[in-house]
Design a protein around this motif. Structure first.
Motif, mmCIF file in Angstrom:
data_model
loop_
_atom_site.group_PDB
_atom_site.id
_atom_site.type_symbol
_atom_site.label_atom_id
_atom_site.label_comp_id
_atom_site.label_asym_id
_atom_site.label_seq_id
_atom_site.Cartn_x
_atom_site.Cartn_y
_atom_site.Cartn_z
ATOM 1 N N GLU A 1 12.152 5.536 -13.936
ATOM 2 C CA GLU A 1 11.463 5.094 -12.721
ATOM 3 C C GLU A 1 10.648 6.236 -12.117
ATOM 4 N N ILE A 2 11.183 7.440 -12.159
ATOM 5 C CA ILE A 2 10.432 8.599 -11.657
ATOM 6 C C ILE A 2 9.165 8.808 -12.489
ATOM 7 N N LYS A 3 9.287 8.710 -13.802
ATOM 8 C CA LYS A 3 8.117 8.847 -14.669
ATOM 9 C C LYS A 3 7.077 7.779 -14.347
ATOM 10 N N TYR A 4 7.549 6.558 -14.124
ATOM 11 C CA TYR A 4 6.650 5.454 -13.775
ATOM 12 C C TYR A 4 5.922 5.751 -12.459
ATOM 13 N N LEU A 5 6.667 6.235 -11.473
ATOM 14 C CA LEU A 5 6.066 6.549 -10.179
ATOM 15 C C LEU A 5 5.003 7.643 -10.303
ATOM 16 N N LYS A 6 5.291 8.637 -11.114
ATOM 17 C CA LYS A 6 4.340 9.735 -11.286
ATOM 18 C C LYS A 6 3.079 9.268 -12.019
ATOM 19 N N SER A 7 3.254 8.477 -13.066
ATOM 20 C CA SER A 7 2.102 8.061 -13.866
ATOM 21 C C SER A 7 1.235 7.036 -13.137
ATOM 22 N N ARG A 8 1.858 6.147 -12.367
ATOM 23 C CA ARG A 8 1.098 5.068 -11.733
ATOM 24 C C ARG A 8 0.612 5.415 -10.329
ATOM 25 N N TYR A 9 1.422 6.188 -9.582
ATOM 26 C CA TYR A 9 1.079 6.458 -8.181
ATOM 27 C C TYR A 9 0.939 7.950 -7.873
ATOM 28 N N ASN A 10 1.078 8.788 -8.877
ATOM 29 C CA ASN A 10 1.004 10.239 -8.689
ATOM 30 C C ASN A 10 2.033 10.723 -7.660
ATOM 31 N N THR A 11 3.199 10.085 -7.670
ATOM 32 C CA THR A 11 4.249 10.413 -6.705
ATOM 33 C C THR A 11 4.696 11.869 -6.860
ATOM 34 N N LYS A 12 4.818 12.551 -5.732
ATOM 35 C CA LYS A 12 5.226 13.956 -5.742
ATOM 36 C C LYS A 12 6.580 14.183 -5.077
ATOM 37 N N TYR A 13 7.036 13.183 -4.321
ATOM 38 C CA TYR A 13 8.308 13.361 -3.597
ATOM 39 C C TYR A 13 9.085 12.047 -3.603
ATOM 40 N N VAL A 14 10.387 12.138 -3.874
ATOM 41 C CA VAL A 14 11.266 10.967 -3.907
ATOM 42 C C VAL A 14 12.443 11.190 -2.959
ATOM 43 N N ASP A 15 12.750 10.176 -2.175
ATOM 44 C CA ASP A 15 13.943 10.197 -1.325
ATOM 45 C C ASP A 15 14.948 9.212 -1.919
ATOM 46 N N TYR B 1 8.561 17.182 3.302
ATOM 47 C CA TYR B 1 7.817 16.017 2.809
ATOM 48 C C TYR B 1 6.441 16.401 2.264
ATOM 49 N N LYS B 2 6.079 15.746 1.171
ATOM 50 C CA LYS B 2 4.704 15.775 0.685
ATOM 51 C C LYS B 2 4.431 14.463 -0.040
ATOM 52 N N GLY B 3 3.216 13.995 0.039
ATOM 53 C CA GLY B 3 2.880 12.720 -0.576
ATOM 54 C C GLY B 3 2.055 12.899 -1.824
ATOM 55 N N PRO B 4 1.911 11.814 -2.566
ATOM 56 C CA PRO B 4 2.484 10.476 -2.391
ATOM 57 C C PRO B 4 4.021 10.472 -2.493
ATOM 58 N N PHE B 5 4.625 9.535 -1.760
ATOM 59 C CA PHE B 5 6.070 9.524 -1.528
ATOM 60 C C PHE B 5 6.643 8.173 -1.937
ATOM 61 N N ALA B 6 7.896 8.177 -2.392
ATOM 62 C CA ALA B 6 8.566 6.915 -2.745
ATOM 63 C C ALA B 6 10.067 7.044 -2.510
ATOM 64 N N THR B 7 10.735 5.917 -2.402
ATOM 65 C CA THR B 7 12.196 5.884 -2.300
ATOM 66 C C THR B 7 12.771 5.249 -3.565
ATOM 67 N N ASP C 1 0.868 -1.180 0.000
ATOM 68 C CA ASP C 1 0.000 0.000 0.000
ATOM 69 C C ASP C 1 0.905 1.231 0.000
ATOM 70 N N THR C 2 1.144 1.805 -1.175
ATOM 71 C CA THR C 2 2.082 2.930 -1.289
ATOM 72 C C THR C 2 1.608 4.167 -0.546
ATOM 73 N N SER C 3 0.310 4.247 -0.239
ATOM 74 C CA SER C 3 -0.202 5.411 0.500
ATOM 75 C C SER C 3 0.346 5.465 1.924
ATOM 76 N N LYS C 4 0.877 4.327 2.400
ATOM 77 C CA LYS C 4 1.433 4.285 3.755
ATOM 78 C C LYS C 4 2.900 4.695 3.791
ATOM 79 N N TYR C 5 3.491 4.927 2.626
ATOM 80 C CA TYR C 5 4.874 5.409 2.581
ATOM 81 C C TYR C 5 4.892 6.890 2.904
ATOM 82 N N GLN C 6 5.539 7.245 3.998
ATOM 83 C CA GLN C 6 5.582 8.632 4.445
ATOM 84 C C GLN C 6 6.962 8.949 5.011
#
Length: 227
Positions: A88-102, A47-53, A35-40
């Protein structure tokens, strides 16, 4: 290969596994399995979500006594291709609407040429992504830091560990990193980064005086957070 296990109380370890040379051959992590929504990362003030490493390299050339990374990944650093990381960043944005990467590499600023190319392509792609990373206290040129900021970077986590030269020597760190850390913090703040300064209290050779040096260094350089 590379698997260790116990059988009937006896340890078996196959250490013949070779380091993977081509990191780009590894598929992107299957984030659908969690559940990527739990990544914080509430530790990060930006920080701002959705978030990924993301990890862009394996290996660490240092051999700090408190860290197992060089034993785990090896001391020879292997880098992913910049285009793979951008992908990978493009994938994260398109699939999970990721706004922040660590970026969780041990030393994200180890290869300045790679970092310069990455930031340039990130700016060109206009992905509107913010990011943070771990940096080693190398002297970083102001123009590269400004480019990193323009690409979306806004937080640098700097692991100095100690501001005492003798303690740094005891942990296999270059005493010069105290001076380099001051310059990096100064330039990074000029570029607009939020600085997190990390110490480890209780390292080999630690004294009351060396701990006071850590506190004074923090006060003098004035990072956003010192811990």
């Amino acid at each position: 290969k590379g698997v260790s296990y116990k059988k009937n109380g006896i340890l078996f370890s196959d250490k013949s596994a070779q380091l993977l040379e081509n990191l780009d051959s590894i598929p992107f992590p299957d984030r659908d399995a969690i559940d990527t929504s739990k990544y914080q990362d509430y530790y990060n003030l930006n920080y701002k979500g959705p978030f990924a490493t993301i990890i862009t390299s394996r290996g660490c050339p240092t051999n700090c006594v408190y860290c197992t990374s060089s034993n785990f990944w090896g001391r020879r650093v292997r880098f992913r291709n910049v285009d793979s990381v951008i992908g990978e960043i493009k994938y994260l944005k398109s699939r999970y609407n990721t706004k922040y990467v660590d970026f969780v590499d041990d030393i994200f600023n180890l290869n300045k040429k790679w970092l310069d190319e990455f930031c340039g392509k990130l700016i060109k792609e206009k992905l509107s992504i913010n990011w943070s990373c771990n940096m080693y206290p190398f002297d970083m040129p102001l123009d590269l830091l400004r480019k990193a900021k323009a690409s979306g970077g806004n937080t640098i986590k700097l692991g100095l560990q100690s501001a005492d030269e003798s303690v740094l020597t005891n942990i296999n760190r270059n005493p010069k990193t105290v001076i380099d850390a001051k310059m990096l913090i100064r330039n990074a703040k000029k570029a607009g980064f939020l600085i997190y300064l990390d110490f480890i209290f209780g390292l080999p050779g630690e004294t009351k005086e060396s701990l006071v040096k850590n506190i004074k260094f923090s006060v003098n350089t004035n990072p956003a957070v010192a811990k």
